[in-house]
Design an enzyme around this catalytic site. Structure first.
Site, PDB file in Angstrom:
ATOM      1  N   HIS A  29       0.846  -1.202   0.000  1.00 54.63           N
ATOM      2  CA  HIS A  29       0.000   0.000   0.000  1.00 54.63           C
ATOM      3  C   HIS A  29       0.887   1.260   0.000  1.00 54.63           C
ATOM      4  O   HIS A  29       0.948   1.988   0.995  1.00 54.63           O
ATOM      5  CB  HIS A  29      -0.884  -0.062   1.256  1.00 54.63           C
ATOM      6  CG  HIS A  29      -2.029   0.896   1.294  1.00 54.63           C
ATOM      7  ND1 HIS A  29      -1.874   2.255   1.347  1.00 54.63           N
ATOM      8  CD2 HIS A  29      -3.364   0.690   1.311  1.00 54.63           C
ATOM      9  CE1 HIS A  29      -3.061   2.844   1.397  1.00 54.63           C
ATOM     10  NE2 HIS A  29      -3.979   1.915   1.354  1.00 54.63           N
ATOM     11  N   GLU A  55      -0.734   1.754  -5.394  1.00 56.47           N
ATOM     12  CA  GLU A  55      -0.581   0.515  -4.635  1.00 56.47           C
ATOM     13  C   GLU A  55      -0.530  -0.724  -5.538  1.00 56.47           C
ATOM     14  O   GLU A  55      -1.299  -0.808  -6.506  1.00 56.47           O
ATOM     15  CB  GLU A  55      -1.754   0.377  -3.657  1.00 56.47           C
ATOM     16  CG  GLU A  55      -1.921   1.581  -2.734  1.00 56.47           C
ATOM     17  CD  GLU A  55      -3.296   1.661  -2.114  1.00 56.47           C
ATOM     18  OE1 GLU A  55      -3.897   0.599  -1.858  1.00 56.47           O
ATOM     19  OE2 GLU A  55      -3.785   2.784  -1.891  1.00 56.47           O
TER      20      GLU A  55
HETATM   21  O1  TA6 Z   1      -6.100   1.781  -0.626  1.00 58.27           O
HETATM   22  C1  TA6 Z   1      -7.081   2.761  -0.476  1.00 58.27           C
HETATM   23  C2  TA6 Z   1      -7.894   2.451   0.769  1.00 58.27           C
HETATM   24  O2  TA6 Z   1      -8.532   1.189   0.668  1.00 58.27           O
HETATM   25  C3  TA6 Z   1      -8.883   3.581   0.996  1.00 58.27           C
HETATM   26  O3  TA6 Z   1     -10.225   3.126   0.837  1.00 58.27           O
HETATM   27  C4  TA6 Z   1      -8.593   4.049   2.427  1.00 58.27           C
HETATM   28  O4  TA6 Z   1      -9.392   3.347   3.345  1.00 58.27           O
HETATM   29  C5  TA6 Z   1      -7.104   3.698   2.515  1.00 58.27           C
HETATM   30  O5  TA6 Z   1      -7.035   2.405   1.920  1.00 58.27           O
HETATM   31  C6  TA6 Z   1      -6.493   3.769   3.888  1.00 58.27           C
HETATM   32  O6  TA6 Z   1      -7.056   2.788   4.716  1.00 58.27           O
HETATM   33  P1  TA6 Z   1      -6.619   2.813   6.271  1.00 58.27           P
HETATM   34  O7  TA6 Z   1      -7.296   1.615   6.869  1.00 58.27           O
HETATM   35  O8  TA6 Z   1      -5.121   2.730   6.311  1.00 58.27           O
HETATM   36  O9  TA6 Z   1      -7.102   4.143   6.803  1.00 58.27           O
END
Ligand code: TA6
Length: 311
Positions: free
Chosen positions: A175, A277
């Site tokens: 991520h 990501e």
């Molecule tokens: O990768 C994008 C995502 O899935 C968004 O929907 C947002 O929730 C982000 O990840 C961050 O998630 P987190 O649980 O780290 O706040």
């Protein structure tokens, strides 16, 4: 002997790699590499908490974003760098009480090995295995090995092994939070004409047109069935290429003004980041046979004058 000093004794490599106490007293690995032949220097940091790469710099230029207000606490995910998402992406498919993005990004990983090649590339291998605690959440036996290699590029490879006696299906993601001068001025190439699920529009299926992707508001898109290299173009910085292997989904995310709801991303930091990501989710989730392994790899490369492009 403290845990950190024991790990330092076992894994430190003079001039390349050291195990130290980082923020919040969490254990981190500091890695340095340099290419004498063409004069580059690189630095990275990885916290054992979530096996999270929190820093990656080339010639002193930061490639990754890490929030100034991130927590550095046992059992908490770090906001920034490259959190590892496994075995589900986003909310748990059926149980809203489960943590978003699985459970390994807030778990303590172990150092399995460290090495330095003759060309100056430093490598760390971290591991995480199923336990009673994980089986209570996700009823499968598995082992993860995460190999991070720092040279002129940063290579991160996540290997999942199915140690169960039956197949299982999982999502995974690296991520990656990339540092940008201002997300309102950047554009991303490599995803043209690619189908995506739009998470800010009820997962509606859409397709990007021929123009590069520019962000004009909260953006949360799961691009599917794509193995493409993405290039981040920032007028104020060098181009960053995000290459990948073993991944068919790419997620682009910036919360925009919704960031104020994220205490660990507060203070108007959102213009300084964009997530590109490396993922496998939705129809690109992986089904792994008993005893089999699957590796997903993400490579970050900061282009700068004088270096041939890696891709
Ligand atoms: O990768 C994008 C995502 O899935 C968004 O929907 C947002 O929730 C982000 O990840 C961050 O998630 P987190 O649980 O780290 O706040």
């Amino acid at each position: 002997m403290s845990e950190v000093s024991e790990q330092s004794r076992r894994f430190n490599i003079s001039g390349s790699l050291s195990v130290v106490a980082g923020e919040g007293g969490l254990t981190k690995i500091v890695i340095k590499a340099s290419g004498a032949s063409v004069g580059w220097t690189a630095k990275a940091e990885i916290y054992l908490n979530g096996a999270t790469v929190t820093r990656y710099e080339v010639d002193g230029k930061p490639v990754l974003f890490c929030s100034r207000t991130s927590k550095f606490e046992v059992g908490k995910a770090i906001r920034g760098g490259v959190p590892i998402i496994f075995p589900w992406f986003g909310p748990h498919p059926t149980d809203p009480k489960m943590p978003q993005h699985g459970f390994v990004r807030a778990a303590e990983w172990k150092i399995l090995n460290t090495a330095r090649s003759s060309s100056g590339v430093a490598t760390v291998v971290l591991g995480f295995e199923a336990s009673e605690a994980t089986r209570a959440i996700w009823p499968h036996d598995f082992a993860l090995r995460y190999t991070v290699s720092l040279g002129r590029r940063l290579e991160m490879a996540l290997e999942v092994t199915n140690r169960s006696n039956s197949e299982f299906r999982f999502d995974e993601a690296l991520h990656t939070y990339l540092a940008v001068s201002d997300v309102r001025n950047i554009h991303i190439t490599g995803l043209e004409q690619t189908e995506y699920a739009d998470k800010v529009d009820g997962l509606a299926r859409k397709r990007l047109d021929d123009a590069p992707l520019r962000l004009t508001g909260e953006t949360d898109r799961v691009f599917l069935n794509t193995g493409a290299v993405c290039r981040l173009h920032d007028p104020a910085r060098s181009e960053i290429a995000v290459g990948k292997e073993g991944s068919l989904s790419t997620v682009v995310w910036n919360p925009w003004d919704k960031a104020e709801n994220l205490v660990d991303l507060a203070g108007n930091q959102w213009p300084g980041m964009v997530c590109i990501e490396t993922v496998n989710t939705m129809e690109n989730s992986i089904t792994l046979m008993a005893g089999a392994s699957h590796t997903m790899k993400s490579t970050l490369h900061l282009s700068s004058r004088g270096y041939r492009r890696a891709y």
